[in-house]
Design an enzyme around this catalytic site. Structure first.
Site, short mmCIF file in Angstrom:
data_model
loop_
_atom_site.label_atom_id
_atom_site.label_comp_id
_atom_site.label_asym_id
_atom_site.label_seq_id
_atom_site.Cartn_x
_atom_site.Cartn_y
_atom_site.Cartn_z
CB CYS A 1 4.43 1.84 -18.10
SG CYS A 1 3.43 0.36 -18.21
CG ASP B 1 -1.99 -1.03 1.20
OD1 ASP B 1 -2.33 -1.51 0.10
OD2 ASP B 1 -2.50 -1.39 2.28
NE ARG C 1 -12.00 -1.21 -1.84
CZ ARG C 1 -12.10 0.03 -1.36
NH1 ARG C 1 -12.49 1.01 -2.14
NH2 ARG C 1 -11.79 0.29 -0.11
CB VAL D 1 -9.98 -11.04 4.52
CG1 VAL D 1 -10.03 -12.56 4.43
CG2 VAL D 1 -8.63 -10.53 4.02
CB THR E 1 -10.10 -9.67 -8.19
OG1 THR E 1 -8.92 -8.92 -7.85
CG2 THR E 1 -10.26 -9.61 -9.70
NE ARG F 1 -4.87 -10.48 -6.06
CZ ARG F 1 -5.04 -9.97 -4.85
NH1 ARG F 1 -6.08 -9.17 -4.62
NH2 ARG F 1 -4.19 -10.23 -3.87
#
Length: 316
Positions: free
Chosen positions: A241, A83, A148, A151, A126, A131
Site C-alpha cells: 500500500c 527518517d 519544504r 523549521v 506542509t 498531513r
C-alpha cells in the site's frame, strides 16, 4: 579506537539536527563518560529542494550519514527516527532509541489561530502527504500548499504572509525551544503522527561491538517498543500500500500490567477514504503487533486507497 579519543558524532547541519545531536552528545558525556565532537555531513535531502516524495521519501536524510559511518569518518550518527528506512542497513546497528519527545503535530498560525479558526480558503503549508490527507479529511476548506525547508523557514512563511499556517512536529519545536510559537497541539484523533515521530535514532557500525554495548545504555525500552510497533505497521503497509499513513503506539497500564496500544490510519490522497484501526498487545510483542494490525488494514482495503479519485490540486 582508543576509548579516550573523542567520539565523532555525524549530524546534518540544520539547527534542529545539530540540536538533536547535541542532546545525544550530552547523554554520551553524562552517561558514558566519553567526550564527543559533532561532524556535519551534508545529505541529499539537505541539498535538494525538490519534494521529498520525488526523491524517494524515506532515507534521503539518512544515507550520507550511514556512508560516513561505514567509511569510518564518524563513529556514531543521530537521525530523526521517522527518517529511517524500515529495512535494516548492512553493517549498521540501531544501537539506541532515547526517551521520546511528545510525538504530536502542531499548528503555527497567524494571529494565534487554531486549525478550526482558520477561515475557509486559508493557505496551510506542509510537505507531508500524511498531513495533507488527514487535513483534507477534516473538511475545513483549506488550501494546502506544498512547502519544504527547515523549521525556521516554514515558520517565517507564516510571519511573512506567504501562508496562513503550517503544521510541524511538536518535538522539533520543543527541542529548539520554540513551543511558544505553537497556536494549537493537534489531537491524534485529528492527526496521527508519522511512525517514529518525536523519537531519535542513534546508529553506529555493527562491528564496533564495544560502542554498540555502551550506547545501549541510552536506550529507552518503552520508546523502542512503541516505535518498533509503528515501524512494523509502516513496513508491512509499504509492501502492499502506497497510501499516506499515520501510526502511534503508547505503553499504557492494562489489567495485567503494562501493554502496548497501537492505532494507525491509511488514507487516500484526498482524505476521502481511510482505513483506521487499533490493537493492543504485549510490550515485548511490538513488531508482531504492528505487523498484525497492518495486515488487518490491508484486508480491510488499505491497498486500494490510492485508487480513490484525486482531489483538485492543492485543495482540501
Amino acid at each position: 579506537m582508543s576509548t579516550t579519543a573523542p567520539l565523532r558524532l555525524g549530524t546534518r547541519a540544520s539547527a534542529l539536527a545539530t540540536t538533536q545531536s547535541g542532546l545525544v552528545a550530552d547523554m554520551v558525556r553524562e552517561r558514558l563518560g566519553r567526550e564527543v565532537e559533532l561532524v556535519e555531513v551534508s545529505t541529499e535531502g539537505d541539498r535538494n529542494a525538490a519534494p521529498l516524495a520525488s526523491m524517494g521519501g524515506t532515507g534521503v536524510f539518512v544515507s550520507a550519514l550511514r556512508d560516513a559511518l561505514l567509511a569510518g569518518r564518524v563513529d556514531l550518527a543521530v537521525h530523526s527516527l521517522k527518517d529511517l528506512p524500515t529495512t535494516p542497513a548492512d553493517g549498521i546497528a540501531l544501537a539506541a532509541i532515547p526517551p521520546r519527545e511528545d510525538p504530536r503535530d502542531v499548528v503555527v498560525a497567524r494571529d494565534g489561530l487554531t486549525l478550526g479558526e482558520l477561515p475557509v480558503g486559508s493557505r496551510l503549508g506542509t510537505g507531508s502527504p500524511r498531513r495533507v490527507s488527514q487535513l483534507a479529511a477534516l473538511g475545513l476548506g483549506l488550501e494546502l500548499q506544498d512547502i519544504r525547508g527547515n523549521v525556521d523557514t516554514r515558520i517565517r512563511k507564516v510571519r511573512d504572509g506567504e501562508v496562513d499556517a503550517v503544521v510541524l512536529a511538536r518535538a522539533g519545536l520543543a527541542r529548539l525551544g520554540r513551543l511558544d510559537e505553537v497556536t494549537e497541539v493537534l489531537d491524534p484523533l485529528q492527526m496521527l503522527p508519522a511512525p517514529g515521530q518525536g523519537a531519535l535514532a542513534i546508529e553506529c557500525r555493527s562491528d564496533d561491538t564495544d560502542l554498540v554495548a555502551a550506547l545501549a545504555r541510552l536506550d529507552d525500552p518503552a520508546t523502542r517498543a512503541a516505535v518498533t510497533a509503528e515501524r512494523a505497521v509502516l513496513s508491512t503497509l509499504e509492501a502492499g500500500c502506497a497510501a499516506p499513513l499515520g501510526a502511534l503506539a503508547e505503553v499504557v497500564e492494562g489489567e495485567d500490567g503494562e501493554e502496548l496500544w497501537l492505532r494507525a490510519v491509511a488514507l487516500s490522497e484526498d482524505g476521502g477514504l481511510s482505513v483506521r484501526m487499533s490493537a493492543s498487545g504485549a510490550v515485548d510483542d511490538a513488531a508482531q503487533l504492528g505487523t498484525r494490525l497492518a495486515s488487518d488494514m490491508l484486508d480491510e482495503g488499505a491497498a486500494d486507497l490510492m485508487e480513490a479519485p484525486p482531489v483538485r490540486k492543492q485543495q482540501a
